[in-house]
Motif scaffolding. Sequence first.
Motif, PDB file in Angstrom:
ATOM      1  N   GLN A 106       0.827  -1.201   0.000  1.00 48.50           N
ATOM      2  CA  GLN A 106       0.000   0.000   0.000  1.00 48.50           C
ATOM      3  C   GLN A 106       0.866   1.258   0.000  1.00 48.50           C
ATOM      4  N   LEU A 107       1.977   1.212   0.706  1.00 50.75           N
ATOM      5  CA  LEU A 107       2.889   2.344   0.735  1.00 50.75           C
ATOM      6  C   LEU A 107       3.464   2.606  -0.652  1.00 50.75           C
ATOM      7  N   ASP A 108       3.826   1.550  -1.358  1.00 46.44           N
ATOM      8  CA  ASP A 108       4.338   1.705  -2.723  1.00 46.44           C
ATOM      9  C   ASP A 108       3.276   2.315  -3.635  1.00 46.44           C
ATOM     10  N   THR A 109       2.028   1.923  -3.412  1.00 50.96           N
ATOM     11  CA  THR A 109       0.929   2.497  -4.197  1.00 50.96           C
ATOM     12  C   THR A 109       0.782   3.987  -3.910  1.00 50.96           C
ATOM     13  N   PHE A 110       0.876   4.367  -2.643  1.00 44.30           N
ATOM     14  CA  PHE A 110       0.809   5.787  -2.282  1.00 44.30           C
ATOM     15  C   PHE A 110       1.918   6.577  -2.979  1.00 44.30           C
ATOM     16  N   VAL A 111       3.122   6.028  -2.985  1.00 44.48           N
ATOM     17  CA  VAL A 111       4.251   6.713  -3.606  1.00 44.48           C
ATOM     18  C   VAL A 111       3.995   6.921  -5.096  1.00 44.48           C
ATOM     19  N   LYS A 112       3.547   5.885  -5.769  1.00 42.37           N
ATOM     20  CA  LYS A 112       3.267   6.001  -7.209  1.00 42.37           C
ATOM     21  C   LYS A 112       2.173   7.023  -7.476  1.00 42.37           C
ATOM     22  N   ASP A 113       1.130   6.978  -6.671  1.00 43.31           N
ATOM     23  CA  ASP A 113       0.022   7.917  -6.867  1.00 43.31           C
ATOM     24  C   ASP A 113       0.465   9.357  -6.605  1.00 43.31           C
ATOM     25  N   PHE A 114       1.278   9.549  -5.569  1.00 44.69           N
ATOM     26  CA  PHE A 114       1.768  10.902  -5.281  1.00 44.69           C
ATOM     27  C   PHE A 114       2.648  11.409  -6.413  1.00 44.69           C
ATOM     28  N   ASN A 115       3.535  10.568  -6.898  1.00 45.84           N
ATOM     29  CA  ASN A 115       4.431  10.983  -7.980  1.00 45.84           C
ATOM     30  C   ASN A 115       3.654  11.337  -9.244  1.00 45.84           C
ATOM     31  N   ARG A 116       2.546  10.648  -9.473  1.00 45.44           N
ATOM     32  CA  ARG A 116       1.721  10.949 -10.656  1.00 45.44           C
ATOM     33  C   ARG A 116       0.868  12.196 -10.448  1.00 45.44           C
ATOM     34  N   SER A 117       0.627  12.552  -9.200  1.00 43.81           N
ATOM     35  CA  SER A 117      -0.302  13.645  -8.912  1.00 43.81           C
ATOM     36  C   SER A 117       0.311  15.032  -9.112  1.00 43.81           C
ATOM     37  N   GLU A 133       5.138  17.762   1.532  1.00 43.63           N
ATOM     38  CA  GLU A 133       4.030  17.571   0.598  1.00 43.63           C
ATOM     39  C   GLU A 133       3.625  16.097   0.533  1.00 43.63           C
ATOM     40  N   PHE A 134       4.612  15.213   0.597  1.00 40.35           N
ATOM     41  CA  PHE A 134       4.324  13.781   0.584  1.00 40.35           C
ATOM     42  C   PHE A 134       3.603  13.369   1.862  1.00 40.35           C
ATOM     43  N   ILE A 135       4.054  13.902   3.008  1.00 39.72           N
ATOM     44  CA  ILE A 135       3.388  13.604   4.276  1.00 39.72           C
ATOM     45  C   ILE A 135       1.933  14.056   4.231  1.00 39.72           C
ATOM     46  N   LYS A 136       1.703  15.246   3.714  1.00 42.31           N
ATOM     47  CA  LYS A 136       0.319  15.738   3.622  1.00 42.31           C
ATOM     48  C   LYS A 136      -0.535  14.815   2.759  1.00 42.31           C
ATOM     49  N   TYR A 137       0.050  14.297   1.679  1.00 44.48           N
ATOM     50  CA  TYR A 137      -0.688  13.383   0.796  1.00 44.48           C
ATOM     51  C   TYR A 137      -1.073  12.112   1.554  1.00 44.48           C
ATOM     52  N   LEU A 138      -0.158  11.590   2.352  1.00 50.21           N
ATOM     53  CA  LEU A 138      -0.434  10.370   3.115  1.00 50.21           C
ATOM     54  C   LEU A 138      -1.504  10.581   4.175  1.00 50.21           C
ATOM     55  N   MET A 139      -1.660  11.832   4.638  1.00 49.63           N
ATOM     56  CA  MET A 139      -2.583  12.105   5.730  1.00 49.63           C
ATOM     57  C   MET A 139      -3.957  12.575   5.264  1.00 49.63           C
ATOM     58  N   THR A 140      -4.215  12.592   3.967  1.00 52.93           N
ATOM     59  CA  THR A 140      -5.548  12.978   3.485  1.00 52.93           C
ATOM     60  C   THR A 140      -6.574  11.951   3.950  1.00 52.93           C
ATOM     61  N   ALA A 141      -7.824  12.349   3.968  1.00 48.26           N
ATOM     62  CA  ALA A 141      -8.901  11.445   4.402  1.00 48.26           C
ATOM     63  C   ALA A 141      -8.938  10.187   3.539  1.00 48.26           C
ATOM     64  N   LYS A 142      -8.771  10.361   2.227  1.00 48.81           N
ATOM     65  CA  LYS A 142      -8.817   9.222   1.312  1.00 48.81           C
ATOM     66  C   LYS A 142      -7.661   8.267   1.556  1.00 48.81           C
ATOM     67  N   SER A 143      -6.454   8.809   1.665  1.00 50.53           N
ATOM     68  CA  SER A 143      -5.280   7.964   1.875  1.00 50.53           C
ATOM     69  C   SER A 143      -5.369   7.211   3.195  1.00 50.53           C
ATOM     70  N   GLN A 144      -5.787   7.896   4.251  1.00 51.18           N
ATOM     71  CA  GLN A 144      -5.862   7.264   5.557  1.00 51.18           C
ATOM     72  C   GLN A 144      -6.925   6.166   5.600  1.00 51.18           C
ATOM     73  N   ALA A 145      -8.034   6.371   4.912  1.00 50.09           N
ATOM     74  CA  ALA A 145      -9.067   5.330   4.836  1.00 50.09           C
ATOM     75  C   ALA A 145      -8.522   4.099   4.119  1.00 50.09           C
ATOM     76  N   GLN A 146      -7.843   4.307   3.009  1.00 54.71           N
ATOM     77  CA  GLN A 146      -7.242   3.198   2.266  1.00 54.71           C
ATOM     78  C   GLN A 146      -6.198   2.483   3.113  1.00 54.71           C
ATOM     79  N   TRP A 147      -5.444   3.253   3.891  1.00 53.19           N
ATOM     80  CA  TRP A 147      -4.396   2.694   4.747  1.00 53.19           C
ATOM     81  C   TRP A 147      -4.995   1.753   5.791  1.00 53.19           C
ATOM     82  N   GLN A 148      -6.094   2.156   6.437  1.00 53.93           N
ATOM     83  CA  GLN A 148      -6.708   1.297   7.447  1.00 53.93           C
ATOM     84  C   GLN A 148      -7.252   0.017   6.839  1.00 53.93           C
ATOM     85  N   VAL A 149      -7.910   0.121   5.712  1.00 55.17           N
ATOM     86  CA  VAL A 149      -8.493  -1.061   5.078  1.00 55.17           C
ATOM     87  C   VAL A 149      -7.404  -2.041   4.644  1.00 55.17           C
ATOM     88  N   ALA A 150      -6.300  -1.508   4.133  1.00 53.88           N
ATOM     89  CA  ALA A 150      -5.232  -2.360   3.608  1.00 53.88           C
ATOM     90  C   ALA A 150      -4.367  -2.970   4.694  1.00 53.88           C
TER      91      ALA A 150
END
Length: 454
Positions: A58-69, A343-360
């Motif tokens: 999931q962390l790798d997915t966050f990194v890829k998504d952030f880099n694309r964003s 900026e990366f930390i802020k991306y990880l702490m968004t509501a969407k990212s945190q919800a995905q983090w708990q589920v995963a």
Amino acid sequence: MTNTKSHQRLLLLGALFLAVLAVFVGWSVMSKPAAQAQGAKRTKVVFWHEMTGPAQQQLDTFVKDFNRSQNKYEVVPEFEGNYNEAVQKIINTHGTDASPAVFQSMDISTSQIHHTGYTTPVQKFIDADHYNVNQIAAGARAFYANKGTQLSMPFNTSQPVLYYNASLLQKYHITPPPVDPSYSDITRVATQLTDRSHKQVQGMTVEIYGWLFEQFMANAGISLANHQDGHAGTPTAVNFTSPSTLTTMKWIQDNLKRGDFVNYGAGANAQNNETASFLSGRLGMFLQSSASIGQLTTGNHEKLGITYYPHPDGQKSNGVAIGGASLWISNDKSAHVQRGAWEFIKYLMTAKSQAQWQVATGYLALNRGSQKEAVLQKLYQKLPATKVPGEQLRAATPNATNSGIFLQGLIQERNLSQTAMEQIYNGSDIKKSLEVAEKSMNSYIQGNNRANGY
């Protein structure tokens, strides 16, 4: 005549083809440096972490998504082994090209990392951006803050909770413990499970684990270290022998003697054995991190029950401290690189990212807005008990005794408290066992403070 015209036409087409080809080749040759230049505009942000399995995926997915964003920064994730290994690498590489821009560090290293002077508190960026830090769970933030300054951002966060096999309780017609149970509530269930199953089911276990020892004190509102668990100043002593701590250890020891509790020991073997016994229906209840939820629900046909951490009889629960790790920003990198880390930390702490983090992963979603995310709502509908750890975190008001212990040497403290717990579980005098551990820890603190000029 026709052949001449045809020949001319072929020559003309050939010339056009060559011209187009030349333009294409020229563009292609020029585009490579241009592309490289465009890629060079991205600032590299090296991120060290200690996640494995689903969390790493999931962390790798966050990194890829952030880099694309965005196109300013490129986060490069690097796995650095376990928590203890990573801490040493962070300290040893600081000031070199090998050091990370942003790194993950375990909860009990908070004071150690802060006192190195190697980091930029995230409070600097919170203030600069007017970032709404109140959207992040207060109990989690408090653990990684000191004297009003947010040192790092909580990330993979867990809570200690009590798990119970709801199907077993139903089978033996036992009323489940309340959501916020007292010691007596747990004793009742453990005794009934042991008696009604004719000892085929072990009622309860409390692993010999310094983290759990600390949580008993936190939930009773007792400071383990002076100066408000280090939040008001550098600790000079610990207290393992408060009346509440003695009561807690006696509660466990008495239940072990009666056979309503069982001792699985300490360490990885204890955790593996208690989990296996629980999943096979031979153990009714145990205390452990909320991060274990995924392991306890995957392929398990028994209904899982979860409650808050138990508190002493006759008083309200004070709340427990979190476990896990947080994200820090290194101060040996340029301002631009540090900004990318933030900026990366802020991306990880968004509501969407945190919800995905708990589920995963089973770690808690710390952004308040995460509770409205569809992916998290779907999890709660499927497994209602998974809401409980987050509710426990949000129910507690942060104070000095439930926001962690700001003390260097917590690994030593846990080793000593675990030794005392082991002795107590085996029937030794409770106060004497704790006094020995307390004396040893105080000696360690005094030596450490002298060495560091505190």
